[in-house]
Design an enzyme around this catalytic site. Structure first.
Site, PDB file in Angstrom:
ATOM      1  N   HIS A 248      12.199 -16.415  49.341  1.00 51.05           N
ATOM      2  CA  HIS A 248      11.831 -17.828  49.510  1.00 51.05           C
ATOM      3  C   HIS A 248      10.884 -18.187  48.377  1.00 51.05           C
ATOM      4  O   HIS A 248       9.935 -17.463  48.104  1.00 51.05           O
ATOM      5  CB  HIS A 248      11.170 -18.057  50.871  1.00 51.05           C
ATOM      6  N   HIS A 356      12.568 -12.932  52.133  1.00 58.56           N
ATOM      7  CA  HIS A 356      12.635 -13.883  53.241  1.00 58.56           C
ATOM      8  C   HIS A 356      13.832 -13.630  54.156  1.00 58.56           C
ATOM      9  O   HIS A 356      13.721 -13.688  55.378  1.00 58.56           O
ATOM     10  CB  HIS A 356      12.718 -15.287  52.631  1.00 58.56           C
ATOM     11  N   ARG A 391      22.228 -17.779  50.691  1.00 55.91           N
ATOM     12  CA  ARG A 391      22.262 -18.625  51.889  1.00 55.91           C
ATOM     13  C   ARG A 391      21.668 -20.006  51.608  1.00 55.91           C
ATOM     14  O   ARG A 391      20.575 -20.123  51.030  1.00 55.91           O
ATOM     15  CB  ARG A 391      21.466 -17.966  53.010  1.00 55.91           C
TER      16      ARG A 391
HETATM   17  P1  FAD Z   1      15.110 -12.182  64.965  1.00 55.21           P
HETATM   18  O1  FAD Z   1      14.711 -13.509  65.409  1.00 55.21           O
HETATM   19  O2  FAD Z   1      14.375 -11.601  63.830  1.00 55.21           O
HETATM   20  O3  FAD Z   1      14.982 -11.178  66.185  1.00 55.21           O
HETATM   21  C1  FAD Z   1      15.106  -9.787  65.995  1.00 55.21           C
HETATM   22  C2  FAD Z   1      14.788  -9.097  67.302  1.00 55.21           C
HETATM   23  O4  FAD Z   1      15.214  -7.741  67.250  1.00 55.21           O
HETATM   24  C3  FAD Z   1      13.313  -9.036  67.665  1.00 55.21           C
HETATM   25  O5  FAD Z   1      13.199  -9.302  69.027  1.00 55.21           O
HETATM   26  C4  FAD Z   1      12.919  -7.586  67.408  1.00 55.21           C
HETATM   27  O6  FAD Z   1      11.877  -7.109  68.210  1.00 55.21           O
HETATM   28  C5  FAD Z   1      14.211  -6.912  67.787  1.00 55.21           C
HETATM   29  N1  FAD Z   1      14.358  -5.573  67.215  1.00 55.21           N
HETATM   30  C6  FAD Z   1      14.431  -5.222  65.916  1.00 55.21           C
HETATM   31  N2  FAD Z   1      14.578  -3.888  65.808  1.00 55.21           N
HETATM   32  C7  FAD Z   1      14.609  -3.402  67.063  1.00 55.21           C
HETATM   33  C8  FAD Z   1      14.728  -2.111  67.609  1.00 55.21           C
HETATM   34  N3  FAD Z   1      14.839  -1.013  66.844  1.00 55.21           N
HETATM   35  N4  FAD Z   1      14.715  -1.964  68.947  1.00 55.21           N
HETATM   36  C9  FAD Z   1      14.576  -3.050  69.758  1.00 55.21           C
HETATM   37  N5  FAD Z   1      14.462  -4.297  69.293  1.00 55.21           N
HETATM   38  C10 FAD Z   1      14.471  -4.468  67.967  1.00 55.21           C
HETATM   39  N6  FAD Z   1      16.335 -19.975  59.185  1.00 55.21           N
HETATM   40  C11 FAD Z   1      16.806 -21.227  59.334  1.00 55.21           C
HETATM   41  O7  FAD Z   1      18.004 -21.422  59.555  1.00 55.21           O
HETATM   42  N7  FAD Z   1      15.957 -22.288  59.282  1.00 55.21           N
HETATM   43  C12 FAD Z   1      14.634 -22.146  59.043  1.00 55.21           C
HETATM   44  O8  FAD Z   1      13.892 -23.121  59.015  1.00 55.21           O
HETATM   45  C13 FAD Z   1      14.120 -20.840  58.829  1.00 55.21           C
HETATM   46  N8  FAD Z   1      12.807 -20.648  58.554  1.00 55.21           N
HETATM   47  C14 FAD Z   1      12.337 -19.386  58.465  1.00 55.21           C
HETATM   48  C15 FAD Z   1      10.976 -19.178  58.264  1.00 55.21           C
HETATM   49  C16 FAD Z   1      10.453 -17.914  58.263  1.00 55.21           C
HETATM   50  C17 FAD Z   1       8.978 -17.700  58.028  1.00 55.21           C
HETATM   51  C18 FAD Z   1      11.314 -16.794  58.435  1.00 55.21           C
HETATM   52  C19 FAD Z   1      10.761 -15.400  58.457  1.00 55.21           C
HETATM   53  C20 FAD Z   1      12.671 -16.987  58.599  1.00 55.21           C
HETATM   54  C21 FAD Z   1      13.198 -18.269  58.607  1.00 55.21           C
HETATM   55  N9  FAD Z   1      14.558 -18.492  58.798  1.00 55.21           N
HETATM   56  C22 FAD Z   1      15.019 -19.769  58.941  1.00 55.21           C
HETATM   57  C23 FAD Z   1      15.466 -17.376  59.021  1.00 55.21           C
HETATM   58  C24 FAD Z   1      15.710 -17.254  60.530  1.00 55.21           C
HETATM   59  O9  FAD Z   1      14.504 -17.500  61.211  1.00 55.21           O
HETATM   60  C25 FAD Z   1      16.226 -15.887  60.921  1.00 55.21           C
HETATM   61  O10 FAD Z   1      17.285 -15.522  60.098  1.00 55.21           O
HETATM   62  C26 FAD Z   1      16.697 -15.897  62.361  1.00 55.21           C
HETATM   63  O11 FAD Z   1      15.687 -16.391  63.201  1.00 55.21           O
HETATM   64  C27 FAD Z   1      17.080 -14.493  62.784  1.00 55.21           C
HETATM   65  O12 FAD Z   1      17.330 -14.488  64.156  1.00 55.21           O
HETATM   66  P2  FAD Z   1      17.837 -13.168  64.845  1.00 55.21           P
HETATM   67  O13 FAD Z   1      18.014 -13.469  66.281  1.00 55.21           O
HETATM   68  O14 FAD Z   1      18.995 -12.645  64.093  1.00 55.21           O
HETATM   69  O15 FAD Z   1      16.663 -12.100  64.620  1.00 55.21           O
HETATM   70  C1  SIN Z   2      12.082 -23.239  55.204  1.00 50.31           C
HETATM   71  O1  SIN Z   2      11.637 -23.907  56.132  1.00 50.31           O
HETATM   72  O2  SIN Z   2      11.880 -23.478  54.021  1.00 50.31           O
HETATM   73  C2  SIN Z   2      12.932 -22.067  55.535  1.00 50.31           C
HETATM   74  C3  SIN Z   2      14.277 -22.535  55.771  1.00 50.31           C
HETATM   75  C4  SIN Z   2      15.200 -21.383  55.812  1.00 50.31           C
HETATM   76  O3  SIN Z   2      14.820 -20.232  55.573  1.00 50.31           O
HETATM   77  O4  SIN Z   2      16.373 -21.651  56.076  1.00 50.31           O
END
Ligand code: FAD
Ligand code: SIN
Length: 525
Positions: A248, A356, A391
């Protein structure tokens, strides 16, 4: 509630690893059809999802169209995307977002009651649904509430999944090339009792998120160590596109803070402009879209300006954004900056790029199936083909929710033909040492992060990649040796996983060769 033949063994129809948007939404969908156990490695709410700021992209406005969203996604992805997947996700996005709203997620609206849509880099239209500047927190809040109140979902917090169970654990040899691997559940370490539980399932769903903590500077919380990808890799499942790590462009420069606080791209969508230390706008030199170019271009431009100016950060000028907009749309960034003595109405915000998002991961097909039988996956842990080589902003929350729904539909069908495997042995790890050698683990993890940031980061070269691989081999050998001798712990498992991720990233970066999207190698431009 569940068959429980002995204290350490549990049986469940659906097993979910992860409590972010992907894990929770999948659990809510399948819980109508059977019992669900959901594991999460710390608290339910500690996820990348909770940190998401900008929002979630979908076509909801009459001036927008599927074609435009598809086109923007393909342009950002350098056309390495799977176009049929892009079409599918973009077209399903509005109805998946409706599910989020039905579960109680609130998105900001204008005074006329219509959705208040924002714009981010690479988007040709205003199409980002958001909740102030903490959209992810709001999604996580709503889904967590639903899951906690669901009778069919048993949540096990502080349960760390170590490995998925396959024929390998029944003493059978499995080979990467031949396929035919089946998943029977997972071994999970209860972090409160230090006991390893065997959880046997008909269908397992991996939603363990990203890999930010393989790098020195990241916006990801500490849970993001690539565990799910590493588990599937060890189980001989297919992993792809690991060279595409998204940095990012604008994390807040505050060297002692981990994770780095994000300054959302939506701020640039609202008029904030990148500047160097001479108070010059510089993005136009790199791309005609200026500060709103796709983020691989912006991150590289910032990196290049920092190097040529010899500075540790660049500056984001948000002084033209009105006080009302700061307060209504960006209250959390406003507060964060003000706590650090930055008055966003007259001061520039110091920013740097930070690891990111991972585009690659567990290869899944359009039914959300991995290459391992009875193993589905969605969210950041996967490689679906949506993002191509890069992405588009706010396309990951939407990918996660769309694919979790697809995975739910297909795993509900698939469990009809699956029986529990009742021959699974309990966890057998021969290590005996107490983890008194913690310094060996933490130091190796720090070294790993340095190697990855310095040699496998925004700008790569053949020399850097080769050097990274050689350094990694030493850390790998030391860690495997330590793992065999030690009692199993979360820290040693995370380090092993991070090493797997680093290895896959370097290997695939070397294989990719030519620069494209997020993979930028100065020897192969
Ligand atoms: P996560 O939400 O990361 O959840 C992972 C889960 O797996 C957690 O509960 C963790 O504890 C669990 N886990 C991991 N390893 C293990 C293990 N070994 N055993 C048990 N549990 C485990 N995307 C957008 O589209 N829009 C945005 O505005 C945006 N902003 C972002 C801002 C930030 C600061 C960040 C970091 C990311 C952002 N993203 C954004 C990206 C997006 O947030 C993520 O890609 C998305 O939330 C991932 O969701 P997920 O459910 O795949 O994983
Ligand atoms: C952001 O809010 O800039 C993050 C958006 C994203 O990771 O998709």
């Amino acid at each position: 509630m569940f068959l429980d033949s002995n204290k350490m063994k549990k049986y469940t129809q659906f097993l979910v690893l992860g409590s972010g948007i992907a894990g929770l939404s999948y659990a809510l969908k399948v819980a109508k059809y059977g019992k669900v156990i959901l594991l999460t490695k710390t608290r339910l709410e500690e996820t990348n999802t909770s940190y998401a700021q900008g929002g979630i992209a979908a076509v909801t406005d009459k001036f927008d169209s599927y074609e435009k969203h598809i086109n923007d996604t393909l342009i950002a992805g350098a056309n390495l995307n799977d176009e049929s997947i892009v079409k599918m996700v973009v077209q399903k996005a509005p109805s998946s977002i409706k599910s989020l709203m039905d579960w109680g997620t609130h998105f900001d609206k204008k005074s006329d009651g219509k959705l208040d849509l924002a714009r981010e880099g690479g988007h040709s239209e205003y199409r980002i649904l958001h909740h102030k500047d903490n959209t992810g927190f709001e999604i996580q809040r709503a889904l967590t509430e639903q899951v906690k109140n669901h009778n069919n979902i048993q949540v096990l917090e502080y349960h760390f999944a170590i490995d998925i169970i396959t024929q390998h654990h029944l003493g059978q040899k499995i080979r990467r090339k031949t396929g035919g691997v089946e998943c029977y559940g997972v071994y999970a370490l209860d972090l409160k009792t230090d006991e390893v539980r065997t959880i046997i399932s008909k269908s397992t769903f991996i939603a363990t998120g990203g890999v930010g903590n393989v790098f020195q500077t990241t916006t990801n919380p500490t849970i993001a160590t690539g565990d799910g990808i590493a588990m599937v890799y060890r189980a001989k499942g297919l992993i792809e596109n690991m060279e595409f790590v998204q940095f990012h462009p604008t994390a807040l420069y505050n060297p002692l803070e981990r994770p780095s606080f994000l300054i959302t791209e939506a701020l640039r969508g609202s008029g904030a402009i990148l500047k160097n230390h001479k108070n010059e706008t510089f993005m136009d030199k790199y791309d005609k879209r200026g500060s709103l170019a796709p983020r691989d271009i912006v991150a590289r431009a910032i990196d290049s300006e920092m190097k040529s100016e010899g500075e540790n950060f660049m500056l984001l000028d948000g002084t033209r954004i009105t006080a009302l907009e700061w307060e209504q749309h960006f209250p959390n960034i406003l507060k964060k900056c003000s706590d650090l003595g930055i008055d966003v109405r007259k001061d520039y915000i110091p920013v740097i790029p930070a690891a990111h998002y991972l585009v690659g991961g567990i290869k899944v097909n359009k039914t959300a199936r991995s290459t391992i039988e009875n193993l589905f996956a969605a969210g950041e842990v996967t490689s679906t083909g949506l993002h191509g080589a890069n992405r588009l902003a706010s396309n990951s929350l939407v990918e996660a929710i769309v694919y979790s729904e697809i995975a739910a539909e297909n795993s509900v069908e698939s469990i009809k033909n699956v029986n529990y495997n009742v021959d699974i042995p309990e966890w057998n790890h021969k290590g005996t040492n107490e983890p008194e050698e913690m310094i060996l683990i933490t130091q190796n993890h720090k070294e790993l992060m340095q190697i990855m940031s310095n040699y496998v980061g925004i700008v790569r070269s053949d020399l850097r990649l080769n050097r990274a691989l050689r350094r990694l081999e030493i850390i790998y050998e030391e860690t495997e040796n330590l793992y065999r001798r030690s009692i199993v712990s979360k820290e040693i498992c995370e380090l092993r996983n991070a090493i797997n991720i680093a290895y896959l990233t370097i290997k695939m970066a070397k294989q990719r060769g030519k620069s494209i999207g997020l993979h930028y190698n100065i020897d192969h431009l």
